[in-house]
Motif scaffolding. Structure first.
Motif, PDB file in Angstrom:
ATOM      1  N   PRO A 111      35.844  41.284  38.704  1.00 35.09           N
ATOM      2  CA  PRO A 111      35.290  40.680  39.871  1.00 35.09           C
ATOM      3  C   PRO A 111      36.171  39.997  40.719  1.00 35.09           C
ATOM      4  O   PRO A 111      35.929  39.946  41.684  1.00 35.09           O
ATOM      5  N   ASP A 112      37.081  39.539  39.876  1.00 34.78           N
ATOM      6  CA  ASP A 112      38.268  38.785  40.680  1.00 34.78           C
ATOM      7  C   ASP A 112      39.016  39.400  41.428  1.00 34.78           C
ATOM      8  O   ASP A 112      39.457  38.812  42.471  1.00 34.78           O
ATOM      9  N   LYS A 113      39.229  40.507  41.137  1.00 39.63           N
ATOM     10  CA  LYS A 113      39.973  41.320  42.082  1.00 39.63           C
ATOM     11  C   LYS A 113      39.248  42.097  43.284  1.00 39.63           C
ATOM     12  O   LYS A 113      38.768  43.168  43.083  1.00 39.63           O
ATOM     13  N   THR A 114      39.788  41.518  44.255  1.00 39.33           N
ATOM     14  CA  THR A 114      38.928  41.820  45.589  1.00 39.33           C
ATOM     15  C   THR A 114      39.956  42.630  46.544  1.00 39.33           C
ATOM     16  O   THR A 114      39.448  42.726  47.495  1.00 39.33           O
TER      17      THR A 114
ATOM     18  N   GLN B  92      42.874  45.754  46.945  1.00 40.86           N
ATOM     19  CA  GLN B  92      43.271  47.210  46.260  1.00 40.86           C
ATOM     20  C   GLN B  92      44.877  47.214  46.088  1.00 40.86           C
ATOM     21  O   GLN B  92      45.195  48.018  45.139  1.00 40.86           O
ATOM     22  N   TYR B  93      45.568  46.824  47.090  1.00 43.52           N
ATOM     23  CA  TYR B  93      46.808  47.005  47.057  1.00 43.52           C
ATOM     24  C   TYR B  93      47.786  46.029  46.770  1.00 43.52           C
ATOM     25  O   TYR B  93      47.300  44.994  46.882  1.00 43.52           O
ATOM     26  N   GLY B  94      49.296  46.078  46.342  1.00 40.95           N
ATOM     27  CA  GLY B  94      49.705  44.989  45.920  1.00 40.95           C
ATOM     28  C   GLY B  94      50.154  43.951  46.908  1.00 40.95           C
ATOM     29  O   GLY B  94      50.204  42.818  46.878  1.00 40.95           O
ATOM     30  N   PHE B  95      50.361  44.904  48.300  1.00 42.35           N
ATOM     31  CA  PHE B  95      50.666  43.918  49.297  1.00 42.35           C
ATOM     32  C   PHE B  95      49.569  43.034  49.756  1.00 42.35           C
ATOM     33  O   PHE B  95      49.761  41.836  50.465  1.00 42.35           O
ATOM     34  N   GLU B  96      48.247  43.279  49.350  1.00 47.84           N
ATOM     35  CA  GLU B  96      47.247  42.531  49.630  1.00 47.84           C
ATOM     36  C   GLU B  96      47.013  41.020  48.639  1.00 47.84           C
ATOM     37  O   GLU B  96      46.680  40.283  49.327  1.00 47.84           O
ATOM     38  N   LYS B  97      47.546  41.500  47.745  1.00 43.27           N
ATOM     39  CA  LYS B  97      47.503  40.468  46.596  1.00 43.27           C
ATOM     40  C   LYS B  97      48.610  39.381  47.127  1.00 43.27           C
ATOM     41  O   LYS B  97      48.486  38.183  47.003  1.00 43.27           O
TER      42      LYS B  97
ATOM     43  N   ASN C 242      33.083  28.681  42.801  1.00 41.86           N
ATOM     44  CA  ASN C 242      31.843  29.042  43.087  1.00 41.86           C
ATOM     45  C   ASN C 242      31.343  29.232  44.401  1.00 41.86           C
ATOM     46  O   ASN C 242      30.636  30.111  44.446  1.00 41.86           O
ATOM     47  N   GLU C 243      32.082  28.805  45.178  1.00 39.58           N
ATOM     48  CA  GLU C 243      31.857  28.944  46.798  1.00 39.58           C
ATOM     49  C   GLU C 243      32.495  30.201  47.179  1.00 39.58           C
ATOM     50  O   GLU C 243      31.945  30.915  47.993  1.00 39.58           O
ATOM     51  N   TYR C 244      33.622  30.378  46.917  1.00 34.73           N
ATOM     52  CA  TYR C 244      34.441  31.321  47.578  1.00 34.73           C
ATOM     53  C   TYR C 244      34.842  32.554  46.565  1.00 34.73           C
ATOM     54  O   TYR C 244      34.487  32.419  45.376  1.00 34.73           O
ATOM     55  N   SER C 245      35.577  33.460  47.251  1.00 35.65           N
ATOM     56  CA  SER C 245      35.862  34.758  46.427  1.00 35.65           C
ATOM     57  C   SER C 245      36.424  34.705  45.059  1.00 35.65           C
ATOM     58  O   SER C 245      37.034  33.610  44.707  1.00 35.65           O
ATOM     59  N   GLY C 246      36.385  35.626  44.346  1.00 32.79           N
ATOM     60  CA  GLY C 246      37.276  35.652  42.979  1.00 32.79           C
ATOM     61  C   GLY C 246      38.606  35.604  43.325  1.00 32.79           C
ATOM     62  O   GLY C 246      39.338  35.216  42.465  1.00 32.79           O
ATOM     63  N   ALA C 247      38.982  36.221  44.533  1.00 32.40           N
ATOM     64  CA  ALA C 247      40.497  35.991  44.725  1.00 32.40           C
ATOM     65  C   ALA C 247      41.067  34.694  44.698  1.00 32.40           C
ATOM     66  O   ALA C 247      42.281  34.629  44.265  1.00 32.40           O
ATOM     67  N   PHE C 248      40.206  33.668  45.273  1.00 36.16           N
ATOM     68  CA  PHE C 248      40.518  32.400  45.271  1.00 36.16           C
ATOM     69  C   PHE C 248      40.848  31.792  43.774  1.00 36.16           C
ATOM     70  O   PHE C 248      41.940  31.139  43.635  1.00 36.16           O
TER      71      PHE C 248
END
Length: 725
Positions: free
Chosen positions: A454-457, A459-464, A616-622
Motif C-alpha cells: 500500500p505504500d507504493k503509490t 508506478q515508475y522509477g522517476f515518480e519515486k 496516518n494522515e498522508y499517503s503511504g509514499a510519505f
C-alpha cells in the motif's frame, strides 16, 4: 511590428474592456500553437479547481474582451527594437505586462516554448493564490538554455544486463513516455536525449542496406510509429529530442548480411551505411531535434585505438556529411569524452554548417557528478586531467553542457537544492549554457526495486525519484528558486506542517552520497556506488584494491585519494601533512568530515522521527520517503564511523600503538550497528535488484541489497583485528 497572434494595437482597440463576468476568464491566443495549447489545458484545469471557467478565443476573434492574451513576436522586428515590448526576452523566456488599466494580462514571448512557460507559471500562481489578479509585471529568462535528461535505452544498450533489459516493455509503452514528458515539462526540463549503441536499425530500413535491421516490415512500421509519436508528443510539449550513439558500431544483422565487424569497422562500406542512415533518419523523423555522437569506446577506449584526428575525420565523413545531405538542419551534440584533442574537435565543428551553436557535453567529475561542485576531473582523457582548451579561447560555434552523472544512488530518494545551487554558481560560465542529468547504470522507467505494498503509490522509477527531478529541473530553469518553493510542493503533496522540516531532512540526508563521492575519489561508472559503499573496479592502479568483493573494505578505505581538492585523505592526515598549514587554508580533514556527517545524520533522524506523527494522515509514499531519508542518515553515521576507523587503523600502521587498532575495531562494530539499521529500514521495502557493476563477482553479487553485504561489513571488523603494520 508584425505579430503572429494579435497585435498590441488591436489590444489597445479593446477600449474600456470590462472585467469579465464572475467565474469566467477570457483568453485570446493562437490556438494552432501546440506547446501553448498544452499549457492552456493545464491552466484550464487549474482554474476549474478555483471555480473559474476559461473561455478561449482564437487570435482572430478581436471582438472579444480579453482577460489574458498570449502574444508571440512576429517575423519582422520593430524599426526601433528597444521600443519593442519583446525587447530583452530571450529564448524560452517570457514577460508579464498589464494593459487596459490592469484589466488585461499580456503574456509576451519570442517563441512558443517561452509562451508555454509563461502560461504554466501563471497556472502555478493561481494554484498558490487562487487568482490571476495581482500577478506582478516581470521579464523572466531561464537560467540555462539546455536542461537535458540523459536517458539510456534498453535496446542496443551500452550496458547490456538484467538491470537494463527489465525496462524494455515499459520503454516501448507510449503511456510511460507521456507521463515522463509531462514530468519534464512540470520541472522545466527541456531536452530528452535518448542513448544507445546503434539506433538506426530500430528507426529506419536503410535504403542501400535493408538487411541491417532485424525487423520485418510490420515490426519496422510499429517501431517507426512509436518514434514518430514519441517525438511528436515531445515537440507538442516544447521538449527537444536528441538521438545519441556510441561509435563505431553496426548491428549483428549488418555483419551477417554485408560482412565486416560489429565494432570499429573502418571500411568505406560502414562509412557509407552510417552516413546514409544519418540522412535517412533526419528526413524520416521531422520532429527529431538533433543527433549526438560519442568518440570513445570502439574508437579509442579498447584495443582499437584511433588518434583524436582519426576519430574526428571519421565523424566528419559519416555524421557531418550525413547531416549536410539531409532535407533540413538539425542540432548537433559532440561529446568531449575521450575526444583527446579540443583543437581537432573545434576544426570539425567549423565544418558542420550548423544553424545554431553545437552542444559539447563534458562529464563533470567523470561518472560521479553528485560529489563536490568543484570541477576536479573530466573524461576527456583516460587520466581525467582537465583541458582548458575546450573553453579557451572562447568557443564561437559551440557551448558546453556539464554532464552531472548519477551512478551513486539508484534506489533511495535524493534531493538537495543547496548542492545544485552551489554547483550552478560555481560552474555557470559564459561558455556554459546547459546541464545533463542522468545515469548509465540506471533507467528511471519500471520501478523494479520496491516491493508491492500500500505504500507504493507510484508506478515508475522517476515518480519515486520525483524530488531529484524537481530540484534539478527547477533550479536549472531558475537558479533563484527559493527553498519556499520546494517546501510548498512538499506541503501540497503531504500536508500542512510538513514542508519546512521535510525539506531540511532531505538536504541533510542527501549530503551522504555527496560526501562519500567527494571523499572517495572515483572515475568511471563501476568505481563507486555510494548508496551501497561499493567500488566494483579500481579508479587508480597505484592504490590497494581488494577483489574479494565489490564492497569497499576498510583497507581500501584507508588507502585512497579524495576527489575534492580541499579534502584531506586518511593517509595524508595521519602522516601529519594535513593538520597545520593545510587546515589553515580551509581544508577539511577526515575527523572534521566524520563529525559533520554524524551531526547532519543525527539531525535528519531527529526530524524524520518527528515527522512520523503525520504518517496516518498522508499517503503511504510519505512513509516510504521518510524511511529513505532515515536510511541515508544511518548510512551517514556509517560513513562517519568508517572514516574514524580508517584514521585509527592508519594511526596504528604509522605508530604501532595497539590502542589505535582497538579503537578501529570499536568504530567498525558501531558501523555494523548502523548497517543493521539500514537493513531494518530496507529489507521489507526493497527487493534484491540486478546491479550493473557487481554481477561479474559471481552469483552472490548478481543482485544488490544492503542485507546481502552484511558479511562484508562484518569482515571489516576481522580485517582490523588481524591487521599488522
Amino acid at each position: 511590428m508584425k505579430m503572429n497572434m494579435i497585435s498590441l494595437a488591436c489590444l489597445a482597440a479593446f477600449a474600456m474592456i470590462q472585467t469579465s463576468a464572475w467565474g469566467q476568464l477570457r483568453l485570446v491566443y493562437d490556438t494552432k500553437n501546440a506547446p501553448v495549447n498544452y499549457a492552456v489545458d493545464l491552466l484550464r484545469g487549474q482554474l476549474a479547481s478555483v471555480d473559474e471557467t476559461l473561455i478561449v478565443n482564437h487570435a482572430e476573434s478581436l471582438d472579444q474582451d480579453a482577460d489574458i492574451a498570449i502574444l508571440l513576436k512576429g517575423e519582422e522586428s520593430a524599426p526601433e527594437e528597444k521600443l519593442s515590448p519583446f525587447h530583452m526576452i530571450q529564448k524560452e523566456g517570457y514577460r508579464y505586462k498589464w494593459e487596459n488599466g490592469n484589466s488585461t494580462l499580456l503574456i509576451l514571448a519570442n517563441d512558443p516554448v517561452g509562451a508555454m512557460y509563461g502560461v504554466l507559471d501563471l497556472a502555478e500562481h493561481i494554484e498558490n493564490s487562487g487568482t490571476y489578479v495581482g500577478v506582478e509585471e516581470k521579464t523572466f529568462q531561464p537560467s540555462l538554455e539546455y536542461r537535458i535528461i540523459k536517458f539510456n535505452l534498453p535496446w542496443s544498450p551500452y550496458r547490456d544486463n538484467e538491470a537494463t533489459r527489465i525496462h524494455t516493455h515499459t520503454c516501448r509503452d507510449l503511456g510511460f513516455w507521456e507521463e515522463f514528458l509531462d514530468m519534464m515539462v512540470e520541472n522545466r526540463l527541456n531536452v530528452l536525449s535518448l542513448w544507445n549503441n546503434h539506433p538506426f536499425p530500430y528507426m529506419i530500413r536503410a535504403v542501400n542496406f535493408p538487411q541491417a535491421t532485424p525487423f520485418d516490415e510490420k515490426e519496422m512500421l510499429e517501431w517507426q510509429q512509436f518514434w514518430r509519436q514519441l517525438f511528436r508528443m515531445a515537440k507538442d510539449r516544447g521538449v527537444q529530442t536528441f538521438i545519441v550513439n556510441w561509435n563505431i558500431v553496426v548491428s549483428p544483422e549488418f555483419v551477417d548480411a554485408y560482412g565486416g565487424t560489429e565494432y570499429n569497422d573502418l571500411s568505406d562500406q560502414v562509412k557509407q551505411y552510417i552516413r546514409e542512415s544519418v540522412t535517412q533518419m533526419i528526413n524520416e523523423y521531422p520532429d527529431l531535434t538533433g543527433i549526438g555522437v560519442t568518440l570513445a569506446d570502439w574508437m579509442g577506449t579498447f584495443d582499437e585505438k584511433m588518434t583524436p584526428q582519426e576519430r574526428e575525420d571519421w565523424i566528419a565523413d559519416t555524421f557531418v556529411e550525413g547531416m549536410k545531405a539531409a532535407d533540413r538542419k538539425v542540432k548537433f551534440l559532440h561529446r568531449s569524452v575521450l575526444a583527446g584533442d579540443p583543437m581537432a574537435m573545434r576544426h570539425l565543428l567549423d565544418q558542420t554548417e550548423l544553424e545554431e551553436p553545437a552542444l559539447v557535453e563534458i562529464k563533470f567529475n567523470w561518472s560521479h557528478g553528485h560529489s563536490t561542485p568543484k570541477l576536479s576531473i573530466t573524461h576527456d582523457y583516460h587520466s581525467g586531467e582537465l583541458d582548458e582548451r575546450f573553453w579557451k579561447p572562447f568557443p564561437e560555434n559551440y557551448r558546453i553542457q556539464w554532464m552531472v552523472r548519477n551512478e551513486d544512488f539508484f534506489i533511495l530518494r535524493w534531493g538537495d537544492p543547496n548542492f545544485i545551487r552551489n554547483h550552478i554558481k560555481e560552474n555557470l560560465h559564459e561558455y556554459v549554457n546547459g546541464y545533463f542529468i542522468g545515469s548509465e547504470g540506471y533507467i528511471p522507467a519500471l520501478d523494479y526495486s520496491h516491493v508491492p505494498s500500500p505504500d507504493k503509490t507510484w508506478q515508475y522509477g522517476f515518480e519515486k525519484q520525483w524530488m531529484f527531478y524537481k530540484t534539478w529541473g527547477r533550479l536549472l530553469y531558475d537558479q533563484a528558486t527559493s527553498d519556499r518553493y520546494f517546501e510548498t510542493i512538499l506541503e501540497k503533496k503531504y500536508g500542512e506542517g510538513v514542508g519546512i522540516p521535510m525539506l531540511k531532512a532531505y538536504k541533510l540526508a542527501s549530503k551522504m552520497p555527496l560526501r562519500m563521492a567527494s571523499f572517495y575519489r572515483s572515475t568511471w561508472d563501476y568505481t563507486l556506488y555510494s548508496e551501497g559503499f561499493i567500488a566494483a573496479e579500481p579508479s587508480s592502479r597505484d592504490r590497494y584494491f581488494d577483489r574479494s568483493s565489490p564492497f569497499i573494505s576498510i583497507l581500501e578505505w584507508m588507502d585512497h585519494q579524495t576527489l575534492d581538492p580541499d579534502w584531506i585523505s586518511i593517509g595524508d592526515y595521519v602522516r601529519g601533512q594535513g593538520e597545520t598549514e593545510k587546515e589553515a587554508d580551509g581544508k577539511i580533514n577526515p575527523s572534521q568530515l566524520a563529525d559533520l556527517s554524524e551531526q547532519d545524520s543525527r539531525e535528519a533522524l531527529r526530524i524524520t522521527e518527528n515527522l512520523v506523527k503525520f504518517e496516518n494522515e498522508y499517503s503511504g509514499a510519505f512513509k516510504s520517503e521518510l524511511m529513505d531519508l532515515a536510511t541515508w542518515s544511518y548510512l551517514g553515521l556509517y560513513l562517519a564511523d568508517k572514516i574514524r576507523a580508517g584514521v585509527a587503523l592508519e594511526n596504528y600502521r604509522y605508530t604501532g600503538d595497539p590502542a589505535d587498532k582497538e579503537k578501529a575495531v570499536v568504530y567498525l562494530e558501531k558501523c555494523l550497528e548502523h548497517w543493521d539499521q539500514v537493513i531494518h529500514l530496507t529489507k521489507d521495502r526493497y527487493k534484491p535488484v540486478p546491479h550493473v557493476s557487481t554481477e561479474h563477482y559471481g552469483d552472490e553479487y548478481i543482485s544488490f541489497s544492503w542485507e546481502a553485504l552484511r558479511p562484508q561489513v562484518e569482515r571489516d571488523i576481522h580485517l582490523a583485528r588481524t591487521f599488522e603494520k
